[in-house]
Enzyme design. Structure first.
Site, short mmCIF file in Angstrom:
data_model
loop_
_atom_site.label_atom_id
_atom_site.label_comp_id
_atom_site.label_asym_id
_atom_site.label_seq_id
_atom_site.Cartn_x
_atom_site.Cartn_y
_atom_site.Cartn_z
N SER A 129 0.85 -1.19 0.00
CA SER A 129 0.00 0.00 0.00
C SER A 129 0.88 1.24 0.00
O SER A 129 1.97 1.24 0.59
CB SER A 129 -0.90 0.03 1.24
OG SER A 129 -1.60 1.26 1.34
N TYR A 142 -1.63 -0.33 10.20
CA TYR A 142 -1.73 -0.70 8.79
C TYR A 142 -0.49 -0.25 8.04
O TYR A 142 0.10 -1.03 7.27
CB TYR A 142 -2.99 -0.08 8.18
CG TYR A 142 -3.22 -0.44 6.73
CD1 TYR A 142 -3.69 -1.71 6.39
CD2 TYR A 142 -2.97 0.48 5.72
CE1 TYR A 142 -3.91 -2.05 5.06
CE2 TYR A 142 -3.19 0.15 4.39
CZ TYR A 142 -3.65 -1.11 4.06
OH TYR A 142 -3.86 -1.44 2.74
#
Length: 267
Positions: A129, A142
């Site tokens: 990501s 995350y």
């Protein structure tokens, strides 16, 4: 001979889009899910695999090899989101998140490497990501899990070079998927000192996903990577400003970059 592709988390979202696109391009695609029986209408076979349960990983890979006798491409796509103030996210949720987003993909890699060494060929694509390039407020865990996978890929590439096995990262920005519904959300507690800031940031994050790009863009990017003889270490796929934010982090002084993020999240 059609290349055999294994996609973890191939039943929905980005993984599904990649699987359908590669199937149309003539690849022999296999996706995975914890509950494959729910996806009988999938355009490609869905095998049972839970990245947090090692036995299901080995069983899945063995089943695939019994059918195809080779694995040319692994796309480590399975992952989950997590949000919340770092002070308030339960430790067990942090560990569970890393089991899915970091340790799980490593176990899948370990399961396919013996076959790829036997073939003296293979490509492993880790879907990370853009958030993994920076510590984002209320998404710190995350960011950490995706950033960890980015760095491990850099090391793995060098360790695998002599076996003719390639590995790369693909870091997507915001895409219109169901990732928000599957996130662990630390609750917005009435008595929390983070109540207002976290609540506003959560709304902003969800709006980014809702207005995100078509996942097919990721599928096209993956296809180009598979078709590339010598893939790069890192790829970024998303809006220009999302990709540019990574470049800015390398260029700007730390405090100036931090101020940009604070302004973006209105903190």
């Amino acid at each position: 001979m059609s290349k055999v592709v294994l996609i973890t988390g191939g039943s929905s979202g980005i993984g599904k889009s990649i699987g359908e696109f590669l199937t149309e391009k003539g690849f022999k695609v296999y996706g995975t899910s914890r509950s494959p029986e729910r996806y009988t209408s999938s355009k490609f076979p869905i095998l049972k695999l839970d990245v947090k349960v090692v036995s299901t990983i080995s069983d899945c890979v063995q089943s695939l090899l019994e059918q195809e006798d080779r694995i040319d491409v692994l796309i480590n796509n399975a992952g989950v989101g997590i949000t919340g103030p770092l002070e308030e996210i339960p430790l067990e949720e942090m560990k569970s998140h890393f089991d899915t987003n970091f340790f799980g993909p490593l176990e899948v890699i370990k399961a396919v490497l013996p076959q790829m060494r036997k073939q003296h060929s293979g490509l492993i694509i880790n879907v990370t990501s853009i958030a993994g390039y920076m510590g984002l407020p209320y998404r710190g865990i995350y960011s950490a899990s995706k950033g960890a996978l980015e760095l491990v890929t850099e090391a793995y590439r060098m360790e695998l070079k002599s076996f003719n096995i390639q590995m790369t990262n693909v870091a997507p920005g915001d895409f219109a998927t169901n990732i928000a519904s599957g996130r662990f959300h630390a609750p917005v507690n009435e008595n929390s000192p983070y109540k207002t800031a976290y609540g506003n940031t959560l709304k902003l994050m969800d709006s980014h996903v809702d207005s995100g790009k078509d996942p097919k863009i990721m599928a096209e990017a993956i296809f180009k990577i598979i078709s590339t003889k010598n893939p790069n270490v890192h790829y970024k796929v998303g809006e220009f400003m999302q990709k540019f934010s990574v470049a800015l982090k390398r260029i700007l002084p730390d405090k100036m970059y931090e101020k940009l993020l604070l302004n973006h999240y209105k903190l």
